[in-house]
Scaffold this active site. Structure first.
Site, PDB file in Angstrom:
ATOM      1  N   PRO A 173       0.790  -1.238   0.000  1.00 13.42           N
ATOM      2  CA  PRO A 173       0.000   0.000   0.000  1.00 13.42           C
ATOM      3  C   PRO A 173       0.822   1.288   0.000  1.00 13.42           C
ATOM      4  O   PRO A 173       0.267   2.361  -0.126  1.00 13.42           O
ATOM      5  CB  PRO A 173      -0.820  -0.118   1.289  1.00 13.42           C
ATOM      6  CG  PRO A 173       0.003  -0.988   2.186  1.00 13.42           C
ATOM      7  CD  PRO A 173       0.718  -1.949   1.296  1.00 13.42           C
ATOM      8  N   GLY A 216       3.888   1.926   2.200  1.00 15.04           N
ATOM      9  CA  GLY A 216       4.691   2.259   3.388  1.00 15.04           C
ATOM     10  C   GLY A 216       6.104   2.656   2.985  1.00 15.04           C
ATOM     11  O   GLY A 216       6.617   3.711   3.375  1.00 15.04           O
ATOM     12  N   LYS A 217       6.715   1.797   2.177  1.00 14.33           N
ATOM     13  CA  LYS A 217       8.119   2.068   1.834  1.00 14.33           C
ATOM     14  C   LYS A 217       8.213   3.145   0.763  1.00 14.33           C
ATOM     15  O   LYS A 217       9.187   3.882   0.700  1.00 14.33           O
ATOM     16  CB  LYS A 217       8.824   0.774   1.438  1.00 14.33           C
ATOM     17  CG  LYS A 217       8.856  -0.158   2.652  1.00 14.33           C
ATOM     18  CD  LYS A 217       9.422  -1.482   2.404  1.00 14.33           C
ATOM     19  CE  LYS A 217       9.155  -2.408   3.578  1.00 14.33           C
ATOM     20  NZ  LYS A 217       7.767  -2.897   3.650  1.00 14.33           N
ATOM     21  N   GLU A 268       2.913  -1.063  -8.665  1.00 20.22           N
ATOM     22  CA  GLU A 268       2.123  -2.144  -8.060  1.00 20.22           C
ATOM     23  C   GLU A 268       1.298  -2.784  -9.156  1.00 20.22           C
ATOM     24  O   GLU A 268       0.546  -2.118  -9.857  1.00 20.22           O
ATOM     25  CB  GLU A 268       1.221  -1.587  -6.947  1.00 20.22           C
ATOM     26  CG  GLU A 268       0.182  -2.556  -6.435  1.00 20.22           C
ATOM     27  CD  GLU A 268       0.754  -3.865  -5.856  1.00 20.22           C
ATOM     28  OE1 GLU A 268       1.718  -3.810  -5.077  1.00 20.22           O
ATOM     29  OE2 GLU A 268       0.229  -4.936  -6.212  1.00 20.22           O
ATOM     30  N   ARG A 307      -4.877  -2.724  -5.411  1.00 21.78           N
ATOM     31  CA  ARG A 307      -3.803  -2.274  -4.526  1.00 21.78           C
ATOM     32  C   ARG A 307      -3.104  -1.039  -5.102  1.00 21.78           C
ATOM     33  O   ARG A 307      -2.608  -0.193  -4.362  1.00 21.78           O
ATOM     34  CB  ARG A 307      -2.789  -3.411  -4.288  1.00 21.78           C
ATOM     35  CG  ARG A 307      -3.405  -4.563  -3.497  1.00 21.78           C
ATOM     36  CD  ARG A 307      -2.433  -5.694  -3.252  1.00 21.78           C
ATOM     37  NE  ARG A 307      -1.258  -5.346  -2.499  1.00 21.78           N
ATOM     38  CZ  ARG A 307      -1.173  -5.293  -1.166  1.00 21.78           C
ATOM     39  NH1 ARG A 307      -2.235  -5.576  -0.431  1.00 21.78           N
ATOM     40  NH2 ARG A 307      -0.044  -4.977  -0.569  1.00 21.78           N
ATOM     41  N   ASP A 367      10.491  -5.248  -2.325  1.00 19.88           N
ATOM     42  CA  ASP A 367       9.874  -5.692  -1.075  1.00 19.88           C
ATOM     43  C   ASP A 367       8.916  -6.806  -1.505  1.00 19.88           C
ATOM     44  O   ASP A 367       7.739  -6.567  -1.748  1.00 19.88           O
ATOM     45  CB  ASP A 367       9.138  -4.500  -0.444  1.00 19.88           C
ATOM     46  CG  ASP A 367       8.620  -4.817   0.942  1.00 19.88           C
ATOM     47  OD1 ASP A 367       9.273  -5.606   1.649  1.00 19.88           O
ATOM     48  OD2 ASP A 367       7.563  -4.270   1.313  1.00 19.88           O
ATOM     49  N   CYS A 389       8.960 -10.102   4.611  1.00 16.51           N
ATOM     50  CA  CYS A 389       8.547 -10.156   6.020  1.00 16.51           C
ATOM     51  C   CYS A 389       8.436 -11.628   6.408  1.00 16.51           C
ATOM     52  O   CYS A 389       7.440 -12.056   6.963  1.00 16.51           O
ATOM     53  CB  CYS A 389       7.256  -9.369   6.252  1.00 16.51           C
ATOM     54  SG  CYS A 389       5.902  -9.921   5.236  1.00 16.51           S
TER      55      CYS A 389
HETATM   56  N1  SAM Z   1       6.233  -2.397  -0.155  1.00 18.04           N
HETATM   57  C1  SAM Z   1       4.874  -2.403   0.347  1.00 18.04           C
HETATM   58  C2  SAM Z   1       4.774  -1.473   1.529  1.00 18.04           C
HETATM   59  O1  SAM Z   1       5.785  -1.213   2.193  1.00 18.04           O
HETATM   60  O2  SAM Z   1       3.677  -0.955   1.779  1.00 18.04           O
HETATM   61  C3  SAM Z   1       4.416  -3.809   0.670  1.00 18.04           C
HETATM   62  C4  SAM Z   1       4.574  -4.732  -0.503  1.00 18.04           C
HETATM   63  S1  SAM Z   1       3.960  -6.353  -0.276  1.00 18.04           S
HETATM   64  C5  SAM Z   1       5.125  -7.086   0.765  1.00 18.04           C
HETATM   65  C6  SAM Z   1       4.287  -7.086  -1.818  1.00 18.04           C
HETATM   66  C7  SAM Z   1       3.524  -6.531  -2.993  1.00 18.04           C
HETATM   67  O3  SAM Z   1       3.883  -7.278  -4.161  1.00 18.04           O
HETATM   68  C8  SAM Z   1       2.009  -6.639  -2.882  1.00 18.04           C
HETATM   69  O4  SAM Z   1       1.430  -5.384  -2.985  1.00 18.04           O
HETATM   70  C9  SAM Z   1       1.600  -7.533  -4.063  1.00 18.04           C
HETATM   71  O5  SAM Z   1       0.397  -7.129  -4.666  1.00 18.04           O
HETATM   72  C10 SAM Z   1       2.758  -7.364  -5.012  1.00 18.04           C
HETATM   73  N2  SAM Z   1       2.923  -8.525  -5.926  1.00 18.04           N
HETATM   74  C11 SAM Z   1       2.257  -9.691  -5.944  1.00 18.04           C
HETATM   75  N3  SAM Z   1       2.699 -10.488  -6.930  1.00 18.04           N
HETATM   76  C12 SAM Z   1       3.676  -9.814  -7.567  1.00 18.04           C
HETATM   77  C13 SAM Z   1       4.508 -10.083  -8.665  1.00 18.04           C
HETATM   78  N4  SAM Z   1       4.443 -11.247  -9.314  1.00 18.04           N
HETATM   79  N5  SAM Z   1       5.370  -9.141  -9.052  1.00 18.04           N
HETATM   80  C14 SAM Z   1       5.468  -7.967  -8.395  1.00 18.04           C
HETATM   81  N6  SAM Z   1       4.708  -7.655  -7.326  1.00 18.04           N
HETATM   82  C15 SAM Z   1       3.822  -8.557  -6.922  1.00 18.04           C
END
Ligand code: SAM
Length: 458
Positions: free
Chosen positions: A112, A114-115, A133, A138, A177, A230
């Site tokens: 969402p 944060g980073k 994203e 999202r 991330d 995480c």
């Molecule tokens: N960096 C974000 C923050 O600090 O708010 C949190 C990111 S979360 C750990 C990982 C993100 O990767 C999710 O939003 C997800 O939708 C996205 N994601 C899912 N599959 C993916 C893919 N194949 N390639 C890239 N991103 C993907």
């Protein structure tokens, strides 16, 4: 809290990783409440608005004594702070220690946000962030959070990592991330506990490997790649560093740790030498589980500068000519802006990053960029909400401070009588921070808070 049992395979592996005694502390921590932490937006607020103490590794992060009802705090909607768990705020310490040069950064899996809001703060007016994203719903949240943060130094894109192939060697820093099995979120997120299985870990590792394969070459010579998850297991962490360094040239980076922080350094032996990772366990640090590793691209690795194009042509976006940009800057009190028109609405973008934006537009699916200012009808501006909550000046508009009750009614988008001193467009502020526009028509006040962002049922 722990109605969902921890998978025995996870338990077995963690006992092996931590030892029996330490594991008991770890499991105990999983049954406790998560600490509530926020990171301030230093461009909007100086002091933490709640009782709390500074997070050890962050100047702007605070651990709160109790969890406030954020939805009922107008400062939250004004982008004065972001609610972010403490371990991931460590990225600000990494940037500080390495004095990472400001330039063009990519947050590849950003929602969402944060980073992304942390990177946007670091870059301030000296850099540009591409926040990507892939998932549509999202992506909307990411965009909203960056608009509220208000620095206007970002481009929001919605692409699969594979779509970045034309941007090899383009970024000064790439943050990955990665989507992961979420072991570090077991106390916050019971779904992560339910979903966990050795197969799920394998599936996540496969996906991470694909992402790294597609993104490992995007960092330019001398730039940095930050990989984080995480989760605690080696397959999704150390193994990924091994994969990355076997496919791409990277140098190792070590971060200095204060022993009081209780962050665990892990060494990753690869064919290229020793690399480092950092693990955050919830029974040792005041945060959730987290893993981070930082790598540096050799200076002589391939770098790509955007090509200056004579004519910018785009299906929907229109470049505003230089003379008009100067006169708009003069009128609005902004500086060094390039403006674009999209559906008759003006978007302001930092002029120094214009060529980068134009390069990115040709490769990626752009959802937002800079700051949408609004439409101009003859001499009157129809200002956008994005401008209201941005840190840009609002020259020529009157502002009015309102009470907490009034601010909440405004954010709920309810009709109310406000004793406004001026007619026309008025920027409402709460504790001196802009929260949005109303238009005073004399017999009626129109509320311009975005419908889709309003506070519901509270
Ligand atoms: N960096 C974000 C923050 O600090 O708010 C949190 C990111 S979360 C750990 C990982 C993100 O990767 C999710 O939003 C997800 O939708 C996205 N994601 C899912 N599959 C993916 C893919 N194949 N390639 C890239 N991103 C993907």
């Amino acid at each position: 809290m722990s109605e969902v049992n921890i998978h025995p395979e996870f338990q077995k592996r963690m006992i092996h990783q931590l030892g029996k005694v330490d594991y008991q502390q770890f499991e105990l921590a999983l049954s406790e409440d998560s600490p509530t932490t926020i990171r301030l937006n230093p461009f909007k607020i100086e002091n933490c608005p709640f009782e709390g103490k500074e997070i050890a590794w962050s100047q702007h992060g605070f651990s709160l004594e109790k969890r406030p009802a954020f939805t009922l705090d107008p400062l939250f909607h004004a982008g004065a702070y972001y609610v972010q768990e403490a371990s991931s705020v460590f990225i600000s310490e990494v940037l500080r220690q390495l004095q990472v040069p400001k330039g063009i950064f990519l947050d590849l899996a950003a929602a969402p946000g944060g980073k992304s809001t942390l990177l946007s703060t670091y870059l301030s007016q000296d850099g540009l962030l591409v926040a990507n994203e892939v998932i549509q719903s999202r992506n909307q949240i990411l965009k909203e959070n960056l608009i509220k943060w208000g620095l206007g130094n970002s481009i929001v894109t919605q692409n699969d990592p594979a779509h970045f192939q034309d941007l090899e060697g383009f970024f000064d820093l790439v943050l990955i991330d990665a989507p992961c099995s979420g072991e570090g979120m077991f106390r916050k997120d019971l779904e992560a506990r339910k979903e966990w299985s050795p197969d799920h870990v394998r599936l996540c590792a496969g996906r991470q490997q694909r992402i790294l394969d597609q993104a490992g070459g995007l960092v330019k010579g001398g730039g940095y790649l930050i990989y984080s998850t995480c989760t605690f297991n080696e397959q999704e962490n150390e193994e990924m560093i091994r994969f990355l360094t076997s496919e791409f040239a990277y140098e190792s980076v070590r971060i200095e740790l204060n022993p009081d922080w209780q962050i665990e350094e892990s060494t990753v032996q690869t064919e290229e030498g020793t690399f480092f990772g950092y693990r955050f366990y919830p029974h040792r640090v005041e945060g959730e589980g987290f893993f981070i590793s930082v790598l540096k691209r050799p200076e002589d690795a391939f770098s790509m500068e955007p090509k200056k194009k004579k004519d910018f042509k785009h299906q929907f976006l229109k470049l505003v000519d230089e003379k008009t940009c100067l006169s708009l800057d003069e009128e609005l009190g902004f500086e060094n802006s390039q403006y674009y028109l999209l559906n008759d609405s003006y978007f302001r973008f930092p002029e120094m990053w214009k060529t980068h934006l134009e390069q990115v537009i040709h490769s990626l699916n752009i959802r937002y960029f800079g700051t949408e200012i609004g439409k101009k009808q003859k001499t009157e501006w129809i200002p956008s909400h994005d401008w209201a909550v941005s840190i840009l000046p609002k020259k020529g508009f009157s502002t009015q401070e309102i009470s907490l009750e009034e601010a909440l009614e405004f954010l709920r988008k309810n009709d109310q009588e406000l004793n406004l001193k001026e007619s026309g467009w008025v920027l409402l502020t709460f504790q001196n921070l802009p929260i949005g526009w109303v238009k005073n028509l004399g017999n009626r006040i129109n509320n311009y808070y975005p419908k889709e962002w309003r506070i519901r049922n509270l």
